[in-house]
Design an enzyme around this catalytic site. Sequence first.
Site, PDB file in Angstrom:
ATOM      1  N   ASP A   1       1.944 -19.183  61.201  1.00 17.54           N
ATOM      2  CA  ASP A   1       2.847 -19.615  62.255  1.00 17.54           C
ATOM      3  C   ASP A   1       2.533 -18.918  63.571  1.00 17.54           C
ATOM      4  O   ASP A   1       1.994 -17.815  63.599  1.00 17.54           O
ATOM      5  CB  ASP A   1       4.300 -19.281  61.884  1.00 17.54           C
ATOM      6  CG  ASP A   1       4.872 -20.257  60.874  1.00 17.54           C
ATOM      7  OD1 ASP A   1       4.308 -21.354  60.733  1.00 17.54           O
ATOM      8  OD2 ASP A   1       5.877 -19.911  60.241  1.00 17.54           O
TER       9      ASP A   1
ATOM     10  N   PRO B   1      24.039  -9.948  73.530  1.00 19.65           N
ATOM     11  CA  PRO B   1      23.053 -10.131  74.596  1.00 19.65           C
ATOM     12  C   PRO B   1      22.451  -8.825  75.095  1.00 19.65           C
ATOM     13  O   PRO B   1      21.427  -8.835  75.778  1.00 19.65           O
ATOM     14  CB  PRO B   1      23.855 -10.832  75.706  1.00 19.65           C
ATOM     15  CG  PRO B   1      25.280 -10.571  75.401  1.00 19.65           C
ATOM     16  CD  PRO B   1      25.370 -10.444  73.919  1.00 19.65           C
TER      17      PRO B   1
ATOM     18  N   GLU C   1      35.172 -11.302  75.271  1.00 20.36           N
ATOM     19  CA  GLU C   1      34.429 -10.561  76.281  1.00 20.36           C
ATOM     20  C   GLU C   1      33.403  -9.608  75.682  1.00 20.36           C
ATOM     21  O   GLU C   1      32.381  -9.318  76.279  1.00 20.36           O
ATOM     22  CB  GLU C   1      35.407  -9.768  77.167  1.00 20.36           C
ATOM     23  CG  GLU C   1      34.767  -9.022  78.315  1.00 20.36           C
ATOM     24  CD  GLU C   1      34.117  -9.945  79.339  1.00 20.36           C
ATOM     25  OE1 GLU C   1      33.227  -9.474  80.077  1.00 20.36           O
ATOM     26  OE2 GLU C   1      34.496 -11.137  79.396  1.00 20.36           O
TER      27      GLU C   1
ATOM     28  N   ARG D   1      12.914 -18.081  55.674  1.00 22.37           N
ATOM     29  CA  ARG D   1      11.669 -18.816  55.457  1.00 22.37           C
ATOM     30  C   ARG D   1      10.500 -17.891  55.154  1.00 22.37           C
ATOM     31  O   ARG D   1       9.459 -18.339  54.672  1.00 22.37           O
ATOM     32  CB  ARG D   1      11.348 -19.701  56.665  1.00 22.37           C
ATOM     33  CG  ARG D   1      10.999 -18.951  57.928  1.00 22.37           C
ATOM     34  CD  ARG D   1      10.932 -19.873  59.140  1.00 22.37           C
ATOM     35  NE  ARG D   1      10.034 -20.984  58.962  1.00 22.37           N
ATOM     36  CZ  ARG D   1       8.718 -20.909  59.107  1.00 22.37           C
ATOM     37  NH1 ARG D   1       8.162 -19.748  59.403  1.00 22.37           N
ATOM     38  NH2 ARG D   1       7.962 -21.966  58.948  1.00 22.37           N
TER      39      ARG D   1
END
Length: 240
Positions: A169, A89, A116, A154
């Site tokens: 896209d 994160p 953690e 992809r």
Amino acid sequence: MHIDVLTLFPEMISGVFNASILKKAQEKEKFSYNLVNFRDYSENKHMKVDDYPYGGGAGMVLTPQPVFDAVDAVANDKQTDPRVILMCPQGETYNQQKAQELAEEDHLVFICGHYEGYDERIREHLVTDEISIGDYVLTGGELGAMVVIDSVVRLLPDVLGNEESAPEDSFSTGLLEHPHYTRPADFRGMKVPDILLSGDHAKIAEWRRRESLKRTYERRKDLFDEKCLSEADKKILGKK
């Protein structure tokens, strides 16, 4: 391309690799993969891969030894210097440009953590990239890794059936994609725009560009770089 995924829960990932586009890409021999449980590389007699953090604190931290040894093993197996990606994160927020960058690589290694966090030496001395798929926290890195892998594979040549699909896209052009319609032309009184039924490809292309600009301006104004807008684009948006 070869992809190694280092995870304590390989069963979370195997189903994704064996369905839809990823399965077809393997059948076309566009990429291969290996799921590596880095617990197998632990030198601890109880096969532990985590420990309490120095200085105290909540939770457990992944120890460096099993992760370093697992990455060394997969790199030596392929005789490559892989791109090593830490799903975290704290990493850079993932986007389409990063997907296109990673699609140029021959060997990707994803490290999926739990608990953690990671021993900082993994972050500082082993990985080449830290990636986050958004400003929220998941139980582990597996779901994030699957998102990244799908978006990268992809983009590999000949993976998608239509060569024009990926370049058009959303985000690939810097804009959100234009609206799509299919049969029937009139569904419960909701009609397809006449221009799409006209067969005039130049006017259809103009309509799609206009709708793409409008949709991006209305929904994701943050994507706009005013300097890159042509005079025609500015006219469509009512800008001078």
